[in-house]
Design a protein around this motif. Structure first.
Motif, mmCIF file in Angstrom:
data_model
loop_
_atom_site.group_PDB
_atom_site.id
_atom_site.type_symbol
_atom_site.label_atom_id
_atom_site.label_comp_id
_atom_site.label_asym_id
_atom_site.label_seq_id
_atom_site.Cartn_x
_atom_site.Cartn_y
_atom_site.Cartn_z
ATOM 1 N N LYS A 207 0.818 -1.222 0.000
ATOM 2 C CA LYS A 207 0.000 0.000 0.000
ATOM 3 C C LYS A 207 0.849 1.270 0.000
ATOM 4 C CE LYS A 207 -3.662 -2.263 2.692
ATOM 5 N NZ LYS A 207 -4.410 -2.224 3.978
ATOM 6 N N HIS A 208 2.147 1.132 -0.068
ATOM 7 C CA HIS A 208 3.016 2.305 -0.022
ATOM 8 C C HIS A 208 2.799 3.187 -1.236
ATOM 9 C CE1 HIS A 208 6.591 4.811 0.313
ATOM 10 N NE2 HIS A 208 6.879 4.495 -0.939
ATOM 11 N N ALA A 209 2.728 4.491 -1.008
ATOM 12 C CA ALA A 209 2.578 5.439 -2.113
ATOM 13 C C ALA A 209 3.189 6.773 -1.728
ATOM 14 C CB ALA A 209 1.100 5.634 -2.472
ATOM 15 N N ASP A 210 3.940 7.371 -2.658
ATOM 16 C CA ASP A 210 4.386 8.739 -2.466
ATOM 17 C C ASP A 210 3.611 9.634 -3.417
ATOM 18 O OD1 ASP A 210 5.501 8.485 -5.008
ATOM 19 O OD2 ASP A 210 7.527 8.142 -4.243
ATOM 20 N N LEU A 211 3.974 10.895 -3.515
ATOM 21 C CA LEU A 211 3.164 11.806 -4.333
ATOM 22 C C LEU A 211 3.197 11.415 -5.806
ATOM 23 C CD1 LEU A 211 5.011 14.218 -5.959
ATOM 24 C CD2 LEU A 211 5.582 14.680 -3.579
ATOM 25 N N HIS A 212 4.310 10.891 -6.302
ATOM 26 C CA HIS A 212 4.376 10.444 -7.703
ATOM 27 C C HIS A 212 3.400 9.307 -7.943
ATOM 28 C CE1 HIS A 212 6.014 9.272 -11.596
ATOM 29 N NE2 HIS A 212 6.122 8.049 -11.133
ATOM 30 N N ASP A 213 3.360 8.344 -7.015
ATOM 31 C CA ASP A 213 2.429 7.221 -7.148
ATOM 32 C C ASP A 213 0.986 7.709 -7.164
ATOM 33 O OD1 ASP A 213 4.546 5.340 -7.020
ATOM 34 O OD2 ASP A 213 4.540 5.461 -4.836
ATOM 35 N N MET A 214 0.692 8.705 -6.326
ATOM 36 C CA MET A 214 -0.682 9.206 -6.257
ATOM 37 C C MET A 214 -1.094 9.895 -7.556
ATOM 38 S SD MET A 214 -1.215 10.517 -2.325
ATOM 39 C CE MET A 214 0.274 11.480 -2.151
ATOM 40 N N VAL A 215 -0.195 10.672 -8.134
ATOM 41 C CA VAL A 215 -0.502 11.352 -9.394
ATOM 42 C C VAL A 215 -0.727 10.333 -10.500
ATOM 43 C CG1 VAL A 215 0.411 12.879 -11.187
ATOM 44 C CG2 VAL A 215 0.695 13.481 -8.778
ATOM 45 N N VAL A 216 0.144 9.327 -10.575
ATOM 46 C CA VAL A 216 0.009 8.297 -11.614
ATOM 47 C C VAL A 216 -1.292 7.536 -11.440
ATOM 48 C CG1 VAL A 216 0.976 6.120 -12.457
ATOM 49 C CG2 VAL A 216 2.484 8.062 -12.009
ATOM 50 N N TRP A 217 -1.607 7.162 -10.203
ATOM 51 C CA TRP A 217 -2.850 6.419 -9.947
ATOM 52 C C TRP A 217 -4.062 7.245 -10.361
ATOM 53 C CZ3 TRP A 217 -7.202 7.420 -7.150
ATOM 54 C CH2 TRP A 217 -8.087 6.355 -6.935
ATOM 55 N N PHE A 218 -4.097 8.517 -9.964
ATOM 56 C CA PHE A 218 -5.262 9.357 -10.248
ATOM 57 C C PHE A 218 -5.439 9.571 -11.749
ATOM 58 C CE2 PHE A 218 -7.515 13.301 -10.943
ATOM 59 C CZ PHE A 218 -8.552 13.244 -10.033
ATOM 60 N N THR A 219 -4.384 9.946 -12.439
ATOM 61 C CA THR A 219 -4.518 10.273 -13.862
ATOM 62 C C THR A 219 -4.774 9.042 -14.724
ATOM 63 O OG1 THR A 219 -2.091 10.254 -14.058
ATOM 64 C CG2 THR A 219 -3.164 12.388 -13.691
ATOM 65 N N ALA A 220 -4.469 7.859 -14.211
ATOM 66 C CA ALA A 220 -4.792 6.641 -14.960
ATOM 67 C C ALA A 220 -6.278 6.310 -14.882
ATOM 68 C CB ALA A 220 -3.974 5.468 -14.430
ATOM 69 N N ARG A 221 -6.985 6.882 -13.911
ATOM 70 C CA ARG A 221 -8.392 6.541 -13.677
ATOM 71 C C ARG A 221 -9.353 7.704 -13.901
ATOM 72 N NH1 ARG A 221 -4.961 3.702 -10.838
ATOM 73 N NH2 ARG A 221 -5.384 1.510 -10.311
ATOM 74 N N HIS A 222 -8.813 8.880 -14.168
ATOM 75 C CA HIS A 222 -9.652 10.063 -14.337
ATOM 76 C C HIS A 222 -9.197 10.859 -15.557
ATOM 77 C CE1 HIS A 222 -9.938 8.979 -10.064
ATOM 78 N NE2 HIS A 222 -11.129 9.546 -10.070
ATOM 79 N N ALA A 223 -10.125 11.609 -16.113
ATOM 80 C CA ALA A 223 -9.821 12.454 -17.265
ATOM 81 C C ALA A 223 -10.540 13.776 -17.114
ATOM 82 C CB ALA A 223 -10.248 11.768 -18.566
ATOM 83 N N THR A 224 -9.973 14.821 -17.707
ATOM 84 C CA THR A 224 -10.659 16.106 -17.725
ATOM 85 C C THR A 224 -11.904 15.975 -18.592
ATOM 86 O OG1 THR A 224 -9.360 16.830 -19.623
ATOM 87 C CG2 THR A 224 -8.505 17.370 -17.425
ATOM 88 N N PRO A 225 -12.894 16.846 -18.419
ATOM 89 C CA PRO A 225 -14.122 16.740 -19.217
ATOM 90 C C PRO A 225 -13.868 16.720 -20.722
ATOM 91 C CG PRO A 225 -14.422 18.294 -17.425
ATOM 92 C CD PRO A 225 -12.983 17.926 -17.409
ATOM 93 N N ASP A 226 -12.930 17.535 -21.195
ATOM 94 C CA ASP A 226 -12.634 17.546 -22.630
ATOM 95 C C ASP A 226 -12.049 16.213 -23.083
ATOM 96 O OD1 ASP A 226 -13.566 20.095 -22.951
ATOM 97 O OD2 ASP A 226 -11.595 21.043 -22.740
ATOM 98 N N ASN A 227 -11.079 15.692 -22.328
ATOM 99 C CA ASN A 227 -10.458 14.425 -22.712
ATOM 100 C C ASN A 227 -11.412 13.250 -22.553
ATOM 101 O OD1 ASN A 227 -8.022 15.626 -23.385
ATOM 102 N ND2 ASN A 227 -7.164 15.384 -21.323
ATOM 103 N N ALA A 228 -12.403 13.398 -21.662
ATOM 104 C CA ALA A 228 -13.414 12.355 -21.501
ATOM 105 C C ALA A 228 -14.532 12.484 -22.533
ATOM 106 C CB ALA A 228 -13.997 12.413 -20.097
ATOM 107 N N ALA A 229 -14.436 13.514 -23.389
ATOM 108 C CA ALA A 229 -15.418 13.754 -24.448
ATOM 109 C C ALA A 229 -16.828 13.931 -23.896
ATOM 110 C CB ALA A 229 -15.388 12.627 -25.475
ATOM 111 N N LEU A 230 -16.947 14.627 -22.748
ATOM 112 C CA LEU A 230 -18.264 14.898 -22.196
ATOM 113 C C LEU A 230 -18.981 15.961 -23.025
ATOM 114 C CD1 LEU A 230 -17.662 15.043 -18.332
ATOM 115 C CD2 LEU A 230 -18.336 13.081 -19.734
ATOM 116 N N ALA A 231 -20.293 15.808 -23.124
ATOM 117 C CA ALA A 231 -21.103 16.812 -23.816
ATOM 118 C C ALA A 231 -21.128 18.096 -22.996
ATOM 119 C CB ALA A 231 -22.519 16.286 -24.024
ATOM 120 N N TYR A 232 -21.244 19.218 -23.703
ATOM 121 C CA TYR A 232 -21.288 20.517 -23.027
ATOM 122 C C TYR A 232 -22.618 21.186 -23.320
ATOM 123 C CZ TYR A 232 -19.795 25.068 -21.285
ATOM 124 O OH TYR A 232 -19.690 26.237 -20.562
#
Length: 285
Positions: A207-232
């Motif tokens: 379960k060890h994580a530093d700030l780099h691990d947290m950024v990588v984990w988050f961005t692998a599972r989330h996207a900005t609205p534009d990159n997720a192709a959400l309707a506006y």
């Protein structure tokens, strides 16, 4: 780069600079803009400064990236330079047993009230085992056992720890060294002691994580609205989330990495939010 036998590397590197009139410091916080890096040594001679790195001949990708970033910063400062000494590693020490690490954490917790000095010694034993365990998992284990502060410095340079985690661990390491040499030492606070215990357990439980691990984990599972192709929706001037969000980095990271340091979470959030403050979760799209 100069190849050095492992058993001579620290002594030879220091002698080289001292013979040339440098004053060598082995445990020093680098000034801005180098303060995100940890060096084996800093050599000074008048207005000339040298960051000295003593590294294995074969660097892993984290080490190469870290040295490349440091070199890039140094190109803009004529008074500082980076010297790298390489060595061939010896046979690695045995890998610590995770069960021993967990047992020592529990025993340290049990005696903390009656013997803070004993608990600090026992907990450092667990922490050192956890650091060696993590370093072995990432193939960056030190070639030999080393003093507490040196070990923290080494694994931080290899990307195993964030600088914030290293700072917390140094509190215990300095207390451990003082106690081992018969001197008085202030034990970690209750909050620090609890975090140190959880750090060791997280390490061996994956379960060890530093700030780099947290950024990588988050961005692998989330996207900005534009990159997720959400309707506006132009009439409401907002994205149509349809259950995919919005999610916020700080809230998500606190839920996922409950044992992370506040400083690491804050830094990870700043890095993530350079691309946006509202995020869609990819598995909800």
């Amino acid at each position: 780069m100069t190849a050095l036998p492992d058993e001579q590397r620290d002594r030879s590197a220091r002698r080289k600079y001292e013979a040339d009139g440098y004053v060598v410091s082995l445990d020093e916080q680098l000034p801005k803009p180098y303060d995100g890096f940890v060096a084996n040594a800093v050599a000074r001679r008048n207005d000339e400064f040298v960051i000295v790195e003593v590294r294995p001949a074969e660097l892993n990708s984290d080490s190469r990236d870290r040295l490349a970033k440091l070199s890039q910063i140094l190109r803009d400062d004529c008074s500082w330079r980076l010297d790298i000494f390489t060595y061939e590693p010896e046979e690695l020490p045995p890998v610590p047993d995770p069960d021993d690490i967990s047992r020592r954490v529990q025993e340290a917790r049990q005696i903390a009230g009656e013997s803070p000095d004993g608990a600090s010694q026992l907990l450092w034993s667990a922490i050192e085992g956890a650091l060696l365990w993590l370093a072995n998992k990432r193939d960056v284990a030190p070639a030999r056992l080393m003093p507490a502060l040196n070990l923290i410095q080494q694994v931080t340079m290899e990307g195993v720890l964030s600088d914030n985690q290293a700072a917390e661990l140094k509190v215990l390491a300095r207390a451990r060294d003082a106690i081992a040499h018969g001197m008085r030492a202030d034990p970690p606070s209750a909050g620090q002691f609890d975090w140190l215990c959880r750090f060791a357990l997280d390490a061996v439980e994956g379960k060890h994580a530093d700030l780099h691990d947290m950024v990588v984990w988050f961005t692998a599972r989330h996207a900005t609205p534009d990159n997720a192709a959400l309707a506006y929706d132009t009439s409401d001037e907002q994205y149509v989330w349809l259950g995919s969000g919005p999610h916020y980095a700080e809230q998500v990271l606190r839920q996922q990495f409950e044992n992370a340091l506040e400083a690491d979470i804050a830094e990870a959030v700043r890095t993530i939010e350079k691309d946006g403050t509202e995020w869609a979760r990819l598995d909800q799209l």
